[in-house]
Scaffold this motif. Structure first.
Motif, short mmCIF file in Angstrom:
data_model
loop_
_atom_site.label_atom_id
_atom_site.label_comp_id
_atom_site.label_asym_id
_atom_site.label_seq_id
_atom_site.Cartn_x
_atom_site.Cartn_y
_atom_site.Cartn_z
N HIS A 169 0.81 -1.22 0.00
CA HIS A 169 0.00 0.00 0.00
C HIS A 169 0.84 1.27 0.00
O HIS A 169 1.81 1.39 0.74
CB HIS A 169 -0.96 -0.02 1.21
CG HIS A 169 -1.98 -1.11 1.11
ND1 HIS A 169 -1.92 -2.26 1.87
CD2 HIS A 169 -3.07 -1.21 0.31
CE1 HIS A 169 -2.95 -3.04 1.54
NE2 HIS A 169 -3.66 -2.44 0.61
N THR A 170 0.42 2.20 -0.86
CA THR A 170 1.11 3.48 -1.00
C THR A 170 0.10 4.62 -0.83
O THR A 170 -1.12 4.39 -0.86
CB THR A 170 1.74 3.60 -2.40
OG1 THR A 170 0.67 3.63 -3.37
CG2 THR A 170 2.69 2.45 -2.70
N GLU A 171 0.63 5.82 -0.73
CA GLU A 171 -0.26 6.99 -0.64
C GLU A 171 -1.10 7.12 -1.92
O GLU A 171 -2.28 7.47 -1.87
CB GLU A 171 0.58 8.25 -0.40
CG GLU A 171 1.24 8.22 0.97
CD GLU A 171 2.15 9.40 1.24
OE1 GLU A 171 1.88 10.50 0.71
OE2 GLU A 171 3.14 9.22 1.97
N LYS A 210 2.63 6.05 9.43
CA LYS A 210 2.26 5.95 8.01
C LYS A 210 0.76 5.69 7.88
O LYS A 210 0.09 6.22 6.98
CB LYS A 210 3.06 4.81 7.36
CG LYS A 210 2.86 4.69 5.87
CD LYS A 210 3.66 5.74 5.14
CE LYS A 210 3.64 5.53 3.64
NZ LYS A 210 4.40 6.56 2.94
#
Ligand code: SF4
Length: 232
Positions: A169-171, A210
């Motif tokens: 998972h990323t922004e 995060k």
């Protein structure tokens, strides 16, 4: 078809309710972070809990339990799921259904027949990453979108939820998830915990700081976004 596991008393699976959780075997996904690897990978070897035993327990515990959670595996693949839900409902329990959203028709029928009170649907990742994060090449994204739209129509109370994996998972994914869930009621970002039954090992949780960044991104699109399992 029989259920293959049960947690007779849970305070965690249905918010603010005391529940019994039932697990089906088998799934059409192979998410590497799945906690129920044995049930998913080899359903033929899964235990079979006699339905009469479950019903007997639920009848006896009516003064203790509020709800029954039906989880998996993927419960909507269970051929006689609706009959089972109907039996449980006849005892007066609230029912929560967990689903990966690949069988919108089953969710819709269960809701229309008054057999579920709450649906928790996994949103694994941005749509383009579904094949990787589900370990499944041909993901029916149309079906998943159909379930999303049905739940967002508001016929039943619901949540969307994403288990956060550092390797996936990323922004940018959060922006995409937020944009296609825009206007949804609530979304939970869940902490990943590795265990011996996971399908793959060596994956990592997204750290708390995060996760807060991800939460802030989703809050631009969804009014209620909470972290689950990140209690410190
Ligand atoms: S996490 Fe859910 S959808 Fe994924 S393999 Fe496990 S049971 Fe299936």
């Amino acid at each position: 078809m029989d259920f293959s596991g049960w947690e007779k008393l849970s305070l965690l699976d249905y918010d603010n309710r005391i529940s019994c959780t039932l697990f089906t075997a088998g799934c059409n996904f192979r998410c590497p972070f799945c906690h129920n690897g044995p049930l998913v990978l080899d359903p033929s070897k899964a235990p079979k809990i006699p339905w009469d035993d479950i019903m007997e327990y639920l009848k006896k515990r009516k003064n203790v339990l509020d709800a029954v959670c039906v989880s998996g595996g993927e419960p909507t693949l269970m051929p006689d799921l609706l009959d089972k839900l109907s039996d449980i409902k006849s005892l007066g329990y609230l029912i929560k259904l967990d689903t990966n959203g690949t069988r919108p028709e089953v969710v819709e029928i269960a809701v229309h027949q008054g057999l579920v009170d709450y649906v928790a649907m996994d949103i694994k990742d941005s749509f383009e990453k579904y094949p990787a994060i589900t370990g499944t090449l041909n993901v029916d994204l149309d079906a998943i979108q159909k379930t999303i739209h049905f739940l967002m129509s508001g016929e039943v109370d619901y949540e969307f939820r994403t288990t956060l994996i550092a390797e996936y998972h990323t922004e940018k994914d959060m922006e995409e998830i937020g944009s296609y869930l825009q206007g949804a009621k609530r979304h939970f970002l869940q902490r990943y915990i590795d265990n011996q039954d996971c399908i793959a090992h060596g994956l990592h949780m997204v750290p708390y700081q995060k996760a807060l960044v991800f939460q802030a991104i989703l809050q631009k699109y969804i009014p209620e976004v909470s972290l689950r399992g990140y209690d410190r």
